[in-house]
Scaffold this active site. Structure first.
Site, mmCIF file in Angstrom:
data_model
loop_
_atom_site.group_PDB
_atom_site.id
_atom_site.type_symbol
_atom_site.label_atom_id
_atom_site.label_comp_id
_atom_site.label_asym_id
_atom_site.label_seq_id
_atom_site.Cartn_x
_atom_site.Cartn_y
_atom_site.Cartn_z
ATOM 1 N N LYS A 75 9.374 -25.864 21.741
ATOM 2 C CA LYS A 75 10.616 -26.568 21.437
ATOM 3 C C LYS A 75 10.519 -27.338 20.133
ATOM 4 O O LYS A 75 9.439 -27.623 19.618
ATOM 5 C CB LYS A 75 10.972 -27.539 22.574
ATOM 6 C CG LYS A 75 11.369 -26.847 23.867
ATOM 7 C CD LYS A 75 12.534 -25.886 23.693
ATOM 8 C CE LYS A 75 13.830 -26.589 23.353
ATOM 9 N NZ LYS A 75 14.956 -25.639 23.144
ATOM 10 N N TYR A 94 10.953 -22.873 18.095
ATOM 11 C CA TYR A 94 12.411 -22.899 18.140
ATOM 12 C C TYR A 94 12.863 -24.200 17.496
ATOM 13 O O TYR A 94 12.440 -25.282 17.917
ATOM 14 C CB TYR A 94 12.922 -22.830 19.582
ATOM 15 C CG TYR A 94 12.716 -21.495 20.256
ATOM 16 C CD1 TYR A 94 13.373 -20.357 19.802
ATOM 17 C CD2 TYR A 94 11.874 -21.373 21.351
ATOM 18 C CE1 TYR A 94 13.189 -19.131 20.414
ATOM 19 C CE2 TYR A 94 11.684 -20.140 21.982
ATOM 20 C CZ TYR A 94 12.340 -19.034 21.506
ATOM 21 O OH TYR A 94 12.164 -17.814 22.111
#
Length: 368
Positions: A75, A94
């Site tokens: 993340k 991401y």
């Protein structure tokens, strides 16, 4: 190269950026791999598994980031992690920058090279590093929606597949890409009354050929969306514009017209969402109601099935990690146009046009 894998700190994020097999491959390529203690525990991976693969363990995140040339995460960094980032450090994860100006600014100010999994894009538009998590999220979206339709969860008490003599729940899927296609697969399997809406007639034709009269395929326009969403028991938001903010397809007025106890699961929430009333939530407080309609906005849905997600993600990312570590980003990106598209920030400059347009910023093409 020194490749570092920190422990994720997002609420109930149990995935980890690299499996022991991935660490072993990098060590066999003569790179150093640093793993934060406990990074893989949530995915059922023990510290000893990383040690056996040749990785080095460290308890301190600050030490890990200080030593790292490339940080491999799942993340996007949270504000608590911003101070750990340093100039010229390569961050591979991401990022979802379009709806997150604070993170964008942090990467630019710290001159971090940010390469986003979700914008690595092949010539045909396929997103190889987003694909595995989109598969997971799409499949999860229907089972989550079915759960929220239960009365004790605030839903209308509708069984997704119905029973003989009682209608099935109506599921409307906005978008027929990877998320939408996987949501469709599960919804049909559970016996729901499914309608899927998209702007790509070829994609709809392919789904129609596969599922036949078990589904309805509909071309996307404002009238169709309004008619279908108004009568839906469960709406799945599955719209994606690579690297950009998701377009808003369902306005607040349309949400208000839905039946109380209906459910919206907006998988596009990490790109801003395609439902006007959606906002990011967490696994510990995943849902809320607006006008009596239950909204689910967890931005890291696959984190709940962390083992499956971790192994699926590493399967996709490892070839890129090995290429970057072995050749350096400049050479790897020069040889791979898809990877080149993944570069969002470099040397304090924004290289992503969709992010710039979403935030009203200047951008420049990546010089690598």
């Amino acid at each position: 190269m020194i490749v570092a894998v920190p422990k994720e700190i997002k609420t109930h994020e149990y995935r980890v950026g690299l499996t022991p097999a991935g660490a072993r491959a990098l060590v066999e390529d003569s790179h150093r791999v640093l793993v934060q203690i406990g990074a893989g525990t949530g995915a059922g991976i023990e510290d000893a598994d990383y040690e056996a693969a040749g990785a080095e363990l460290t308890a301190d995140a600050a030490e890990l980031y200080a030593a790292a040339e490339m940080v491999v995460k799942v993340k996007e960094p949270l504000p608590a992690e911003y101070p750990l980032l340093r100039p010229k450090q390569l961050l591979f994860t991401y990022l979802h920058l379009a709806p997150d100006p604070k993170l964008t600014q942090a990467l630019l100010e710290r001159e971090v090279t940010g390469v986003a999994y979700e914008t690595v894009e092949l010539a045909d538009g396929f997103l190889p590093l987003l694909h595995p998590m989109s598969e997971v999220a799409g499949r999860m979206s229907v089972q989550i929606g079915a759960h929220l339709l239960q009365r004790e969860q605030g839903g209308k008490g509708q069984l997704l597949g119905g029973v003989p003599g009682v209608r099935s729940a109506r599921v409307v899927i906005l978008g027929a890409g990877t998320v939408g296609g996987n949501a469709l697969r599960i919804a049909v399997g559970m016996g729901a009354d499914v309608r899927i809406i998209d702007i790509d007639s070829r994609r709809l034709a392919a789904l129609d050929d596969h599922y036949g009269n078990r589904i309805q395929t509909l071309m996307s326009n404002s009238q169709t969306i309004e008619e279908e969403v108004r009568g839906a028991d469960l709406v799945i938001g599955a719209v994606l514009v690579a690297g950009a903010r998701a377009p808003i397809l369902v306005r607040r007025s349309l949400v208000a017209a839905m039946t109380a106890g209906s459910v919206i699961v907006d998988v596009a929430v990490d790109q801003g969402g395609c439902v006007e009333t959606i906002h990011p939530t967490t696994h510990d407080q995943p849902s809320y109601a607006v006008d009596g309609v239950i909204h689910y906005g967890v931005a890291n849905m696959p984190g709940a099935v962390s083992r499956t997600s971790t192994f699926a993600l590493t399967n996709a990312t490892l070839p890129y990690v090995r290429r970057i570590a072995g050749q350096g980003l400049a050479e790897a990106a020069k040889a791979d146009a898809a990877l080149h598209k993944g570069i969002n920030t470099l040397g304090g400059k924004l290289c992503s046009r969709p992010v710039a347009e979403a935030q009203g910023l200047n951008w420049s093409p990546c010089p690598l």
